[in-house]
Design a protein around this motif. Structure first.
Motif, mmCIF file in Angstrom:
data_model
loop_
_atom_site.group_PDB
_atom_site.id
_atom_site.type_symbol
_atom_site.label_atom_id
_atom_site.label_comp_id
_atom_site.label_asym_id
_atom_site.label_seq_id
_atom_site.Cartn_x
_atom_site.Cartn_y
_atom_site.Cartn_z
ATOM 1 N N LEU A 153 0.881 -1.194 0.160
ATOM 2 C CA LEU A 153 0.119 0.009 0.002
ATOM 3 C C LEU A 153 0.986 1.188 -0.017
ATOM 4 O O LEU A 153 1.718 1.391 1.011
ATOM 5 N N ASP A 154 0.737 1.734 -1.084
ATOM 6 C CA ASP A 154 1.684 3.112 -1.317
ATOM 7 C C ASP A 154 1.164 4.359 -1.243
ATOM 8 O O ASP A 154 2.035 5.353 -0.940
ATOM 9 N N SER A 155 -0.175 4.591 -0.984
ATOM 10 C CA SER A 155 -0.862 6.007 -0.522
ATOM 11 C C SER A 155 -2.264 5.590 0.003
ATOM 12 O O SER A 155 -2.929 4.543 -0.120
ATOM 13 N N LEU A 156 -2.436 6.813 0.854
ATOM 14 C CA LEU A 156 -3.873 6.554 1.617
ATOM 15 C C LEU A 156 -4.698 7.623 0.771
ATOM 16 O O LEU A 156 -5.715 7.946 1.436
ATOM 17 N N HIS A 157 -4.241 8.130 -0.029
ATOM 18 C CA HIS A 157 -5.300 9.096 -0.789
ATOM 19 C C HIS A 157 -5.708 8.450 -2.176
ATOM 20 O O HIS A 157 -4.736 8.026 -2.968
ATOM 21 N N GLU A 158 -7.098 8.536 -2.368
ATOM 22 C CA GLU A 158 -7.546 7.861 -3.471
ATOM 23 C C GLU A 158 -7.033 8.131 -4.750
ATOM 24 O O GLU A 158 -6.583 7.209 -5.673
ATOM 25 N N GLU A 159 -6.578 9.458 -5.055
ATOM 26 C CA GLU A 159 -6.208 9.937 -6.351
ATOM 27 C C GLU A 159 -4.823 9.078 -6.659
ATOM 28 O O GLU A 159 -4.288 8.923 -7.712
ATOM 29 N N THR A 160 -3.942 9.483 -5.568
ATOM 30 C CA THR A 160 -2.574 8.855 -5.666
ATOM 31 C C THR A 160 -2.484 7.552 -5.929
ATOM 32 O O THR A 160 -1.642 7.025 -6.658
ATOM 33 N N PHE A 161 -3.239 6.780 -5.164
ATOM 34 C CA PHE A 161 -3.374 5.373 -4.991
ATOM 35 C C PHE A 161 -3.640 4.843 -6.465
ATOM 36 O O PHE A 161 -3.118 3.824 -7.071
ATOM 37 N N ALA A 162 -4.721 5.562 -7.066
ATOM 38 C CA ALA A 162 -5.198 5.067 -8.427
ATOM 39 C C ALA A 162 -4.173 5.329 -9.524
ATOM 40 O O ALA A 162 -3.937 5.080 -10.472
#
Ligand code: SAM
Ligand code: SF4
Length: 376
Positions: A153-162
């Motif tokens: 898991l590299d990000s907790l922000h939806e946009e960054t994750f996507a």
């Protein structure tokens, strides 16, 4: 938010130039076990159960995916059980990690874990997963005998994750992490890769979240194992930078415990007091940093890898791999398979697939396989 879903699978994996059917034989008189020419012994087995994946992380896969292995080429559950049995029973394997591709896309995963646990009651069996769909399978995996889980898991922000995974599945991953903890598969280890200008601003936030949720966070330096060959030594976020990024909010002190072959260097974490610049409060937990590129740990490497098509890889960066599954399917005995595995590991290179010291070395050549196709 736009998410690049990519076209259906189009890209062929780059052909592997140096796949050998049989390794050279190791010299006579060596003890039984997965030893190499440099005195290391592999006891930690990584087994890829599939090359397929439902995400397209930019540092691992191309947007359009790879050409998946034809089903008959993929190692079956019975073959997995037999190979692990040889590793544990004949060769001194003491730890097993299931990986991929994405292990959860394999329909018989729970049965594989149950069969392995039935034969090896005391073997630590963990799994590395992207956790998409884990919420529905965590309890069954625990009941089947899985010991522990690592979630990427590299990000907790939806946009960054996507943006990183090219899929809008952050909530599904978070549900999976929660389900794994609830099922008793914890402490869940979270693996995060930081990329400049994309998620490097989240280093301290990821750590705060992990500490607050009872997970163990480990940062992994990005390695040159992406299909697009977009990795750059200059651009990658180094372990030293990760420590600096964390130091904005936390004080890290080296964990004095034995590293014992573990790739991650562990640090104890306390809050930083912004007024005094000193520590504030108790030790909140630990964080690990895996510095595969800048501070390689090859001299203490204990890994042996089996790919989803049943080849032996002694190193992630090796450009040589040796066929084990073909030999098994041709009717070889357990002893013959064990000898093949020993010979393959004897040929393990000194460092990161080469004879020099690592990814900075002049003779480093990026392997043809991506991380997903090896089994990370
Ligand atoms: N799909 C599963 C997952 O993502 O956890 C298991 C396979 S994945 C190849 C295993 C691990 O390799 C993940 O933690 C992922 O972040 C890491 N990984 C993939 N490509 C990488 C790269 N180029 N550099 C560093 N780590 C990488
Ligand atoms: Fe899939 Fe894991 Fe590679 Fe991401 S890192 S593309 S989840 S195999």
């Amino acid at each position: 938010m736009t998410v690049q879903l990519g076209l259906p699978v189009l890209r062929k994996e780059v052909p592997r130039t140096s796949l050998l059917q049989a390794p050279p034989q190791r010299p006579a008189g060596q003890p039984s076990g997965l030893f190499d020419r440099f005195g290391r012994r592999a006891t930690d087995m990584r087994l890829s159960v599939t090359d397929k994946c439902n995400l397209r992380c930019t540092y691992c896969m191309p947007a359009e995916g790879l050409e998946w292995l034809p089903q008959p080429a993929v190692i079956t559950a019975a073959e997995i059980v037999r190979i692990v049995g040889i590793g544990v029973g004949h060769l001194g394997v003491r730890e097993l990690r299931l990986t991929g591709g994405e292990p959860l896309v394999r329909g018989d995963l729970v049965e594989i874990v149950r069969a392995l646990r039935g034969r090896h009651p005391d073997l630590p069996i963990s799994m590395t997963t992207n956790a998409v769909g884990l919420d529905r399978k965590a309890q069954a995996l625990k009941d089947a005998g899985l010991t522990r889980i690592n979630v990427s898991l590299d990000s907790l922000h939806e946009e960054t994750f996507a943006k990183i995974t090219r899929r809008p599945y952050l909530n599904r991953v978070l549900a999976g992490v929660q389900a794994a903890s609830a099922a008793g598969l914890g402490p869940v280890k979270i693996n995060a890769v930081l990329m400049r200008g994309i998620n490097d601003g989240e280093a301290a936030g990821l750590l705060a979240w992990a500490l607050g949720s009872g997970h163990e966070l480990r940062f992994i330096e990005q390695m040159p194992l992406d299909a697009d060959h977009g990795w750059s030594r200059r651009e990658m976020i180094t372990a030293a930078e990760i420590r600096e990024l964390l130091a904005t909010e936390f004080v890290l002190s080296r964990d004095p415990g034995e590293r014992d072959g573990a790739p991650a260097e562990r640090f104890r974490v306390q809050r930083r007091n912004p007024l005094t610049e000193g520590t504030a409060g108790p030790v909140l937990g630990t964080v690990g940093i895996i510095a595969s590129v800048t501070e390689p740990f090859c001299s203490d490497c204990r890994r042996t890898r089996i790919t989803a098509e049943g080849t032996i890889m002694s190193c992630l960066f090796s450009r040589q791999e040796f066929d084990l599954l073909g030999l098994l399917r041709a009717g070889a005995s357990d002893d013959e398979l064990a000898r093949r595995w020993e010979d393959a590991m004897w040929a393990k290179p000194k460092a990161h697939g080469r004879e020099q010291t690592g990814l900075d070395a002049d003779d480093f050549v990026q392997p043809d396989r991506t991380m997903s196709a090896i089994g990370g």
